[in-house]
Design a protein around this motif. Structure first.
Motif, mmCIF file in Angstrom:
data_model
loop_
_atom_site.group_PDB
_atom_site.id
_atom_site.type_symbol
_atom_site.label_atom_id
_atom_site.label_comp_id
_atom_site.label_asym_id
_atom_site.label_seq_id
_atom_site.Cartn_x
_atom_site.Cartn_y
_atom_site.Cartn_z
ATOM 1 N N SER A 90 0.810 -1.220 0.000
ATOM 2 C CA SER A 90 0.000 0.000 0.000
ATOM 3 C C SER A 90 0.840 1.265 0.000
ATOM 4 N N ALA A 91 2.147 1.146 0.213
ATOM 5 C CA ALA A 91 3.002 2.333 0.305
ATOM 6 C C ALA A 91 3.072 3.049 -1.041
ATOM 7 N N GLY A 92 3.023 4.370 -0.993
ATOM 8 C CA GLY A 92 3.136 5.153 -2.224
ATOM 9 C C GLY A 92 3.117 6.632 -1.919
ATOM 10 N N ILE A 93 3.563 7.424 -2.882
ATOM 11 C CA ILE A 93 3.520 8.873 -2.749
ATOM 12 C C ILE A 93 2.880 9.470 -3.998
ATOM 13 N N VAL A 94 2.393 10.698 -3.846
ATOM 14 C CA VAL A 94 1.790 11.403 -4.977
ATOM 15 C C VAL A 94 2.316 12.826 -5.010
ATOM 16 N N ILE A 95 2.650 13.294 -6.191
ATOM 17 C CA ILE A 95 3.046 14.683 -6.414
ATOM 18 C C ILE A 95 2.226 15.195 -7.579
ATOM 19 N N HIS A 96 1.527 16.308 -7.374
ATOM 20 C CA HIS A 96 0.680 16.883 -8.416
ATOM 21 C C HIS A 96 1.427 17.985 -9.158
ATOM 22 N N SER A 97 1.394 17.920 -10.463
ATOM 23 C CA SER A 97 1.995 18.981 -11.276
ATOM 24 C C SER A 97 1.651 18.752 -12.739
ATOM 25 N N PRO A 98 1.368 19.831 -13.487
ATOM 26 C CA PRO A 98 1.246 19.667 -14.942
ATOM 27 C C PRO A 98 2.561 19.146 -15.511
ATOM 28 N N ASN A 137 -1.594 -5.511 -4.591
ATOM 29 C CA ASN A 137 -1.024 -4.174 -4.765
ATOM 30 C C ASN A 137 -2.137 -3.132 -4.747
ATOM 31 N N ILE A 138 -1.929 -2.055 -3.999
ATOM 32 C CA ILE A 138 -2.922 -0.981 -3.958
ATOM 33 C C ILE A 138 -2.584 0.033 -5.038
ATOM 34 N N SER A 139 -3.347 0.008 -6.097
ATOM 35 C CA SER A 139 -3.136 0.859 -7.260
ATOM 36 C C SER A 139 -4.020 2.102 -7.150
ATOM 37 N N SER A 140 -4.594 2.535 -8.242
ATOM 38 C CA SER A 140 -5.414 3.742 -8.252
ATOM 39 C C SER A 140 -6.268 3.777 -9.515
ATOM 40 N N THR A 141 -7.385 4.486 -9.418
ATOM 41 C CA THR A 141 -8.235 4.713 -10.584
ATOM 42 C C THR A 141 -7.665 5.785 -11.509
ATOM 43 N N THR A 142 -6.676 6.549 -11.045
ATOM 44 C CA THR A 142 -6.193 7.701 -11.827
ATOM 45 C C THR A 142 -5.736 7.360 -13.247
ATOM 46 N N PRO A 143 -5.129 6.196 -13.528
ATOM 47 C CA PRO A 143 -4.768 5.939 -14.922
ATOM 48 C C PRO A 143 -5.965 5.944 -15.872
ATOM 49 N N ARG A 144 -7.158 5.636 -15.374
ATOM 50 C CA ARG A 144 -8.363 5.656 -16.206
ATOM 51 C C ARG A 144 -8.933 7.060 -16.394
ATOM 52 N N LEU A 145 -8.639 7.957 -15.459
ATOM 53 C CA LEU A 145 -9.323 9.250 -15.437
ATOM 54 C C LEU A 145 -8.612 10.336 -16.237
ATOM 55 N N SER A 146 -7.306 10.199 -16.441
ATOM 56 C CA SER A 146 -6.528 11.204 -17.182
ATOM 57 C C SER A 146 -6.706 12.607 -16.614
ATOM 58 N N LEU A 147 -6.606 12.724 -15.304
ATOM 59 C CA LEU A 147 -6.785 14.019 -14.639
ATOM 60 C C LEU A 147 -5.554 14.895 -14.811
ATOM 61 N N PRO A 148 -5.721 16.152 -15.222
ATOM 62 C CA PRO A 148 -4.582 17.068 -15.312
ATOM 63 C C PRO A 148 -3.863 17.162 -13.969
ATOM 64 N N GLY A 149 -2.543 17.164 -14.029
ATOM 65 C CA GLY A 149 -1.741 17.274 -12.825
ATOM 66 C C GLY A 149 -1.357 15.945 -12.205
ATOM 67 N N TYR A 150 -1.915 14.861 -12.716
ATOM 68 C CA TYR A 150 -1.672 13.540 -12.122
ATOM 69 C C TYR A 150 -0.775 12.652 -12.991
ATOM 70 N N ALA A 151 -0.081 13.199 -13.967
ATOM 71 C CA ALA A 151 0.642 12.352 -14.920
ATOM 72 C C ALA A 151 1.683 11.464 -14.256
ATOM 73 N N ALA A 152 2.491 12.028 -13.369
ATOM 74 C CA ALA A 152 3.552 11.231 -12.739
ATOM 75 C C ALA A 152 2.960 10.102 -11.911
ATOM 76 N N TYR A 153 1.950 10.429 -11.134
ATOM 77 C CA TYR A 153 1.325 9.435 -10.264
ATOM 78 C C TYR A 153 0.586 8.381 -11.072
ATOM 79 N N ALA A 154 -0.208 8.814 -12.050
ATOM 80 C CA ALA A 154 -0.983 7.869 -12.854
ATOM 81 C C ALA A 154 -0.061 6.921 -13.620
ATOM 82 N N ALA A 155 1.033 7.452 -14.139
ATOM 83 C CA ALA A 155 1.974 6.596 -14.866
ATOM 84 C C ALA A 155 2.575 5.550 -13.936
ATOM 85 N N SER A 156 2.871 5.950 -12.699
ATOM 86 C CA SER A 156 3.444 4.991 -11.750
ATOM 87 C C SER A 156 2.444 3.896 -11.396
ATOM 88 N N LYS A 157 1.170 4.248 -11.283
ATOM 89 C CA LYS A 157 0.160 3.248 -10.949
ATOM 90 C C LYS A 157 -0.165 2.354 -12.151
#
Length: 244
Positions: A90-98, A137-157
């Motif tokens: 479940s360990a992970g980090i998130v950084i938001h940025s365009p 593994n605890i992943s995320s829905t973000t790869p499906r959502l394509s939210l601006p600012g989440y590219a680094a995190y979504a790619a990692s998940k």
């Protein structure tokens, strides 16, 4: 530990979704090895609460991207409880940025923890989990959502999802299931930080359930995969109320 007791390692277990998973597995009767990176006080508090409730748990510090520290984490679980049946990463980090503004050092930080960390933890799990066990593994829905600012995190998940599906196939014949659980927006301190009420309301409205997820929603699915769900394997299960 009784002969029938199962043993779980949960990384990132000191707070947020990981903490809820630790509490749920302990309530299910698992002996839990709670891994934390820096939150020693919270980890010790979680262990104390589990023991006070009649459960069994220990806390172990480790950087999930450090292969030697993670090997020591698994060694501790085996020395303390005799083996490992379930690993929840479940360990992970998130950084938001365009993308145009993202500091590449931050990209490296996210991918070191979220991608390398997944590989390191799953590698040890693949070597040590006993037959009849589960790797989650605890992943995320973000790869499906394509939210601006989440590219680094979504790619990692997305990378985590790929590792999960491949590992499930590499463990053919071992009687070990490997799955990912992909929560949507969930009411953790990490998610709520820096968001105003309007933004939170917009994200809640993305689900036809018209609410944010609760950490217990994810913990319920992890409990199912860790125990009774022996015919679910090599899957990414989305726990997002229908948001994607």
């Amino acid at each position: 530990m009784t002969v029938s007791q199962r043993v779980a390692i949960v990384t990132g277990g000191s707070h947020g979704i990981g903490r809820q998973i630790v509490e749920r597995l302990a309530a299910d009767g698992y002996a839990v090895v709670l891994n934390y990176a820096t939150s020693k006080v919270e980890a010790q508090q979680a262990v104390a609460e589990i023991i006070a409730a009649g459960g069994d748990a220990v806390a172990v510090q480790a950087d999930v991207a450090d292969e030697f520290a993670v090997a020591d984490l698994f060694d501790t679980a085996e020395r303390t409880y005799g083996g490992i049946d379930v690993v929840v990463h479940s360990a992970g980090i998130v950084i938001h940025s365009p993308i145009a503004e993202l500091d590449l050092a931050d990209l490296d930080r996210v991918h070191r923890t979220n991608v390398r960390g997944t590989f390191v933890v799953d590698q040890q799990a693949a070597r040590r989990v006993r037959p009849g066990g589960a790797i989650i593994n605890i992943s995320s829905t973000t790869p499906r959502l394509s939210l601006p600012g989440y590219a680094a995190y979504a790619a990692s998940k997305a990378a985590m999802d790929s590792i999960t599906l491949i590992l499930a196939r590499e463990l053919r014949g071992r009687d070990i299931t490997v799955n990912a659980v992909a929560p949507g927006a969930t009411t953790t301190a990490l998610f709520l930080e820096g968001k105003d009420e309007q933004m939170i309301a917009r994200m809640a409205a993305m689900s036809p359930m018209n609410r944010l997820g609760d950490p217990t929603d994810t913990a319920d699915v992890v409990s199912f995969l860790a125990g009774a769900a022996r015919w679910i394997n090599g899957q990414v299960l989305y726990v997002n109320g229908g948001a994607a």
